[in-house]
Design a protein around this motif. Structure first.
Motif, short mmCIF file in Angstrom:
data_model
loop_
_atom_site.label_atom_id
_atom_site.label_comp_id
_atom_site.label_asym_id
_atom_site.label_seq_id
_atom_site.Cartn_x
_atom_site.Cartn_y
_atom_site.Cartn_z
N HIS A 37 38.40 -18.12 42.56
CA HIS A 37 37.06 -17.59 42.82
C HIS A 37 36.63 -16.68 41.67
CE1 HIS A 37 33.64 -15.79 44.88
NE2 HIS A 37 34.14 -14.59 44.69
N HIS A 71 33.01 -15.39 39.02
CA HIS A 71 31.62 -15.44 38.55
C HIS A 71 31.71 -15.08 37.06
CE1 HIS A 71 30.94 -14.79 42.90
NE2 HIS A 71 31.72 -13.74 42.78
N HIS A 78 31.69 -16.52 50.10
CA HIS A 78 32.35 -15.22 50.30
C HIS A 78 32.51 -15.00 51.80
CE1 HIS A 78 30.34 -14.25 46.34
NE2 HIS A 78 31.54 -13.77 46.11
N HIS A 90 37.97 -13.82 49.43
CA HIS A 90 38.28 -12.47 49.93
C HIS A 90 39.03 -12.50 51.28
CE1 HIS A 90 36.22 -10.59 46.61
NE2 HIS A 90 35.22 -11.42 46.81
N ASP A 101 37.88 -12.95 40.98
CA ASP A 101 36.50 -12.57 41.25
C ASP A 101 35.79 -12.38 39.90
OD1 ASP A 101 34.24 -12.13 42.76
OD2 ASP A 101 34.94 -10.29 43.72
ZN LIG Z 1 32.80 -13.03 44.43
#
Ligand SMILES: [Zn+2]
Length: 434
Positions: free
Chosen positions: A64, A66, A213, A250, A301
């Protein structure tokens, strides 16, 4: 023509957690064809032989990220999540262009390759630019356009528009080995029921990964509970969000009932200990999730909330947090930590072609140098495993191959001019900061 890699140690991350010292890996047409102890390597006259120092293992899989947010790296240090988002991140994202996202993705992908990450599961706006940046650098990616209904992000389109754009992006990359396109519904708290239902239906109909998420902070589900009387995972399951292949990032605030439900639906978990710690979101119940049968991979993340893209650090944090939470040094081992950044991370994304050096899987491989002083002493092959987890870092990744193609050699990215990409990133970051 095929290639044979001979290394001091080969860690295939197979089911038995084999360690071959020394070992070999044969590669042809971008896939692993054979692996084992060097003494058992079958004679093959038509093979190019590469002799490598250190450890050869599968490339790491980031569950995961970005990564285009490298343009926002370091912004808003020390703020709690809500102020960090509303005062710093969202105003800057409002000034971002596709070119900025591409520049951010190029630098993020280069950072990941240099750290041994060969696959990343991305969620962000500007999915086109993200896919283009990832492909230019040569990292394998799953690109999921962020779908969100919130004030200030209308310019990225309605959920219907982003779904249509995602399908078009998927078609443009059809048949491409490096880029998979998925769907990125941001979360239950930023999307209405209608949009969530439609995204779930599209994911099933089109066979796409759905990347969301889930239960990142303690209070984010309160509004859903108040409105529907249901906890968020149950609400999402009823809307069909988990009916296909789903990856949930998460999963910090999940209870036993939530865990059982996620397991029943085969949802893969992306555990983000570094980000959860930095933003004080909480400590995910990794041991309980694994015991229940959930597949849990580790993830960085985004670089705005981590701040680096070093999965070795996440492997270590996953162990530390799990042991502290349970008060038991035996609950999660170094083998589990390596699986959580390779084979299990791939399985959590529904990608059985990745995450291990076994015949038939893609030849995504990294060589870790053991030259650093922190790797002494090595008395047994098992020492290598514990040193990799407790002392390993992006610093020691020397060579990287994606689909059998070498993309990093002796700590240098071969595919793009990283210095130029960094200049572009700094220019973009300065403008976006306003
Ligand atoms: Zn995230």
């Amino acid at each position: 023509m095929s290639d044979r890699y001979l290394a001091d140690y080969v860690l295939p991350l197979d089911d038995d957690f084999s360690i071959h010292a020394p070992g070999f890996v044969d590669v042809a047409d971008g896939r692993v064809t054979a692996v084992g102890g060097a003494e058992n390597a079958p004679p093959r006259p038509e093979v190019r032989v590469h002799r490598l120092d250190g450890v050869l293992m599968p490339g790491l899989v980031n569950g995961h990220a970005h990564s285009a947010m490298t343009v926002l790296r370091g912004a808003g240090e020390g703020l709690p999540l809500d102020r960090w988002l509303t005062e710093v991140i969202w105003p800057r994202e409002a000034r971002m262009t596709p070119d900025d996202a591409r520049a951010g993705m190029v630098v993020g992908a280069a950072e990941m390759l240099l750290g041994g990450v060969t696959t990343t599961n991305e969620m962000y706006f500007f999915a086109d630019a993200v896919a283009e940046g990832a492909r230019a650098v040569g990292i394998r990616s799953i690109v999921c356009a962020a779908i969100i209904e919130a004030p200030g992000v209308e310019r990225f389109g309605t959920p219907e528009q982003v779904i249509a754009e995602s399908l078009a992006l998927r078609d443009r990359h059809a048949g491409e080995d490096l880029v998979e396109v998925g769907l990125g519904p941001h979360s239950a708290y930023t999307l209405g029921d209608g949009a969530l239902r439609e995204i779930g239906e599209t994911a099933v109909a089109e066979g796409m990964l759905l990347h969301i998420h889930l239960a990142e902070t303690r209070t984010e589900g309160d509004a859903v509970i108040e409105r529907t009387g249901k906890r968020v995972p149950h609400h999402l399951a009823e809307l069909g969000v988990f009916a296909g292949r789903a990856s949930a990032a998460h999963c910090v605030w999940v209870d036993d009932g939530d865990i059982a439900l996620l397991d029943e639906h085969g949802v893969g978990v992306a555990h983000c200990p570094g980000s959860n710690g930095k933003l004080a979101s909480g400590v995910a119940p990794v041991v309980a999730m694994r015991r229940a049968g959930l597949v849990v991979g580790a993830a960085t993340d985004g670089p705005a909330s981590n701040n680096d893209l070093d999965l070795w650090e996440e492997a270590r944090l996953a162990l530390l947090y799990a042991r502290l939470r349970e008060g038991d040094a035996a609950v999660l081992g170094v083998e589990d930590a390596l699986r959580m950044v390779t084979s299990e991370a791939a399985a959590a994304l529904g990608r059985p072609d990745l995450g291990a050096l076994v015949p038939g899987r893609r030849a995504d491989m990294v060589r870790v140098s053991l030259d650093h002083v922190a790797y002494d002493p090595i008395e047994t092959p098992e020492d290598v495993v514990s040193h990799l987890v407790w002392a390993g870092s992006a610093r020691d990744v020397a060579d990287v191959w994606v689909g059998g193609r070498q993309v990093v050699a002796e700590r240098t990215v071969l595919t793009v001019d990283v210095a130029e990409a960094r200049r572009e990133l700094r220019t973009a970051a300065r403008r976006i900061a306003g």
